[in-house]
Design a protein around this motif. Structure first.
Motif, PDB file in Angstrom:
ATOM      1  N   LEU A  10      16.517 -49.026 -48.486  1.00  8.77           N
ATOM      2  CA  LEU A  10      17.585 -49.477 -47.594  1.00  8.77           C
ATOM      3  C   LEU A  10      18.738 -48.479 -47.581  1.00  8.77           C
ATOM      4  O   LEU A  10      19.273 -48.139 -46.520  1.00  8.77           O
ATOM      5  CB  LEU A  10      18.084 -50.853 -48.027  1.00  8.77           C
ATOM      6  N   ARG A  11      19.115 -47.991 -48.751  1.00 10.33           N
ATOM      7  CA  ARG A  11      20.215 -47.021 -48.818  1.00 10.33           C
ATOM      8  C   ARG A  11      19.833 -45.717 -48.117  1.00 10.33           C
ATOM      9  O   ARG A  11      20.662 -45.104 -47.424  1.00 10.33           O
ATOM     10  CB  ARG A  11      20.584 -46.765 -50.278  1.00 10.33           C
ATOM     11  N   ALA A  12      18.589 -45.270 -48.303  1.00 10.02           N
ATOM     12  CA  ALA A  12      18.142 -44.034 -47.654  1.00 10.02           C
ATOM     13  C   ALA A  12      18.152 -44.184 -46.141  1.00 10.02           C
ATOM     14  O   ALA A  12      18.550 -43.262 -45.415  1.00 10.02           O
ATOM     15  CB  ALA A  12      16.747 -43.652 -48.153  1.00 10.02           C
ATOM     16  N   GLN A  13      17.698 -45.345 -45.642  1.00  8.16           N
ATOM     17  CA  GLN A  13      17.693 -45.568 -44.201  1.00  8.16           C
ATOM     18  C   GLN A  13      19.109 -45.573 -43.638  1.00  8.16           C
ATOM     19  O   GLN A  13      19.371 -45.030 -42.555  1.00  8.16           O
ATOM     20  CB  GLN A  13      17.000 -46.896 -43.873  1.00  8.16           C
ATOM     21  N   LEU A  14      20.039 -46.175 -44.379  1.00 15.34           N
ATOM     22  CA  LEU A  14      21.427 -46.181 -43.935  1.00 15.34           C
ATOM     23  C   LEU A  14      22.006 -44.773 -43.900  1.00 15.34           C
ATOM     24  O   LEU A  14      22.708 -44.399 -42.957  1.00 15.34           O
ATOM     25  CB  LEU A  14      22.272 -47.066 -44.864  1.00 15.34           C
ATOM     26  N   ARG A  15      21.719 -43.972 -44.943  1.00 19.84           N
ATOM     27  CA  ARG A  15      22.214 -42.592 -44.953  1.00 19.84           C
ATOM     28  C   ARG A  15      21.680 -41.818 -43.748  1.00 19.84           C
ATOM     29  O   ARG A  15      22.410 -41.073 -43.087  1.00 19.84           O
ATOM     30  CB  ARG A  15      21.812 -41.882 -46.249  1.00 19.84           C
ATOM     31  N   GLN A  16      20.384 -42.000 -43.473  1.00 21.14           N
ATOM     32  CA  GLN A  16      19.774 -41.298 -42.352  1.00 21.14           C
ATOM     33  C   GLN A  16      20.402 -41.734 -41.028  1.00 21.14           C
ATOM     34  O   GLN A  16      20.718 -40.899 -40.165  1.00 21.14           O
ATOM     35  CB  GLN A  16      18.274 -41.537 -42.329  1.00 21.14           C
ATOM     36  N   LEU A  17      20.580 -43.040 -40.858  1.00 19.11           N
ATOM     37  CA  LEU A  17      21.163 -43.546 -39.619  1.00 19.11           C
ATOM     38  C   LEU A  17      22.578 -43.018 -39.402  1.00 19.11           C
ATOM     39  O   LEU A  17      22.944 -42.592 -38.297  1.00 19.11           O
ATOM     40  CB  LEU A  17      21.206 -45.076 -39.666  1.00 19.11           C
ATOM     41  N   ARG A  18      23.363 -43.017 -40.469  1.00 20.73           N
ATOM     42  CA  ARG A  18      24.747 -42.563 -40.331  1.00 20.73           C
ATOM     43  C   ARG A  18      24.791 -41.059 -40.046  1.00 20.73           C
ATOM     44  O   ARG A  18      25.593 -40.592 -39.232  1.00 20.73           O
ATOM     45  CB  ARG A  18      25.539 -42.919 -41.585  1.00 20.73           C
ATOM     46  N   ALA A  19      23.905 -40.296 -40.711  1.00 22.07           N
ATOM     47  CA  ALA A  19      23.867 -38.855 -40.474  1.00 22.07           C
ATOM     48  C   ALA A  19      23.432 -38.556 -39.038  1.00 22.07           C
ATOM     49  O   ALA A  19      24.012 -37.680 -38.365  1.00 22.07           O
ATOM     50  CB  ALA A  19      22.923 -38.172 -41.473  1.00 22.07           C
ATOM     51  N   GLU A  20      22.410 -39.266 -38.552  1.00 21.40           N
ATOM     52  CA  GLU A  20      21.955 -39.055 -37.173  1.00 21.40           C
ATOM     53  C   GLU A  20      23.050 -39.411 -36.172  1.00 21.40           C
ATOM     54  O   GLU A  20      23.236 -38.713 -35.166  1.00 21.40           O
ATOM     55  CB  GLU A  20      20.708 -39.903 -36.895  1.00 21.40           C
ATOM     56  N   THR A  21      23.763 -40.494 -36.448  1.00 22.97           N
ATOM     57  CA  THR A  21      24.817 -40.930 -35.534  1.00 22.97           C
ATOM     58  C   THR A  21      25.957 -39.925 -35.496  1.00 22.97           C
ATOM     59  O   THR A  21      26.470 -39.577 -34.420  1.00 22.97           O
ATOM     60  CB  THR A  21      25.339 -42.315 -35.953  1.00 22.97           C
ATOM     61  N   GLU A  22      26.376 -39.424 -36.666  1.00 27.54           N
ATOM     62  CA  GLU A  22      27.459 -38.445 -36.703  1.00 27.54           C
ATOM     63  C   GLU A  22      27.042 -37.153 -36.009  1.00 27.54           C
ATOM     64  O   GLU A  22      27.837 -36.531 -35.290  1.00 27.54           O
ATOM     65  CB  GLU A  22      27.873 -38.174 -38.155  1.00 27.54           C
ATOM     66  N   ALA A  23      25.789 -36.719 -36.222  1.00 26.67           N
ATOM     67  CA  ALA A  23      25.306 -35.509 -35.562  1.00 26.67           C
ATOM     68  C   ALA A  23      25.276 -35.700 -34.051  1.00 26.67           C
ATOM     69  O   ALA A  23      25.606 -34.792 -33.281  1.00 26.67           O
ATOM     70  CB  ALA A  23      23.919 -35.146 -36.084  1.00 26.67           C
ATOM     71  N   HIS A  24      24.891 -36.900 -33.624  1.00 29.79           N
ATOM     72  CA  HIS A  24      24.839 -37.213 -32.187  1.00 29.79           C
ATOM     73  C   HIS A  24      26.243 -37.153 -31.582  1.00 29.79           C
ATOM     74  O   HIS A  24      26.453 -36.561 -30.517  1.00 29.79           O
ATOM     75  CB  HIS A  24      24.231 -38.597 -32.000  1.00 29.79           C
TER      76      HIS A  24
END
Length: 295
Positions: free
Chosen positions: A161-175
């Motif tokens: 769950l923590r890894a998925q959240l990190r990935q989502l936040r990183a993708e969103t910031e990059a977007h």
């Protein structure tokens, strides 16, 4: 009487499972996997045999339906619920199913056609753009963990769950960083990752509410007050999760600003809950073997 496609698929599925991924007939010698999705309306599991291609280090399947004019049902299912199960030879794992978009889809489809030219024939026979779906193995960004107790299993799920959240936040910031002026609408990849995370979170908390927590309340009555607090935290997280789902579940464009804010609220609330749960429950769960004896 000719065999129906459903009966044919079931025969292939049974042979695949009985022979560790090897099958005969038209699939003999081919690269085949089993994909299990959850019905977008029924909520029931559906398993189909599919050819696959490996390209750029990715595991790919194509929603070709042999060039039919409409997408196959398994593809429509994973658009609604991207967390799927994959059987690849003797290996079974959960995966996130993410359709490729734009230039990435074109590049991956070219790689697919080089490996399996028949997909090019299917594309030429339909006006529908054949979706290329990346089956992402779980645990990306999460450390490997040896699981011997229910405490270990809880931490494994929390790591995911923590890894998925990190990935989502990183993708969103990059977007957002890539936008000029007003950021473009969220892409399909971010939205599918979000739905997969929300689906996995809901499954985990439902399992705790219906199974783990009642069992712990019986075996450790001193934890009943804590378990009630954790269950209330589940309801709070669920409300935030539902807000995320409402923002991204449609196939139309999704605005990144409200999504980013909702994601931050969910991440903060969930991290506080996971930390609280680990502090209170890990000592009791450490003495419970996993998987249970006999399984």
């Amino acid at each position: 009487m000719p065999m129906s496609s459903l009966s044919f698929n079931q025969t292939v599925i049974e042979e695949f499972r009985a022979q560790g991924g090897r099958v005969g007939g038209p699939f003999a010698g081919g690269d085949l996997l089993l994909l299990t999705t959850v019905g977008e309306r029924s909520g029931r599991e559906h398993t189909v045999p599919l050819g696959f291609v490996r390209a750029d280090g990715l595991l790919l399947v194509v929603a070709s339906a042999a060039g039919a004019p409409e997408h196959p049902q398994w593809y429509r299912n994973l658009l609604a619920r991207p967390l799927v199960r994959v059987e690849l030879g003797p290996e079974v794992f959960d995966a996130t199913a993410v359709p490729a978009e734009g230039d990435r889809r074109e590049r991956l489809f070219e790689a697919v056609v080089r490996a399996a030219p028949g997909y090019g024939d299917y594309q030429r026979h339909t006006a529908r753009l054949l979706p290329v779906v990346v089956l992402e193995h779980p645990g990306a960004g999460a450390p490997a963990r040896e699981v011997a107790s229910l405490a270990d299993k809880l931490l494994e799920v929390h790591d995911w769950l923590r890894a998925q959240l990190r990935q989502l936040r990183a993708e969103t910031e990059a977007h957002l960083a890539g936008g000029v002026g007003h950021a473009p609408a969220l892409g399909l990849q971010i939205r599918r990752h979000c739905l997969a995370f929300c689906q996995g979170l809901a499954v985990h908390h439902t399992g705790e509410d219906r199974g783990v927590f009642p069992a712990l309340a019986r075996s450790h009555p001193e934890l009943r007050g804590v378990l009630e607090q954790l269950a209330e935290e589940h309801r709070t997280v669920a409300r935030l999760k539902d807000e995320l789902v409402a923002l991204v579940s449609g196939l139309d464009a999704a605005e990144p600003g409200p999504f980013r804010a909702a994601l931050a609220r969910t991440a903060d609330e969930l991290e506080a809950h996971l930390t609280h749960e680990e502090r209170e429950l890990l000592p009791a769960l450490a003495g419970i073997p996993f998987p249970p004896p006999g399984q």
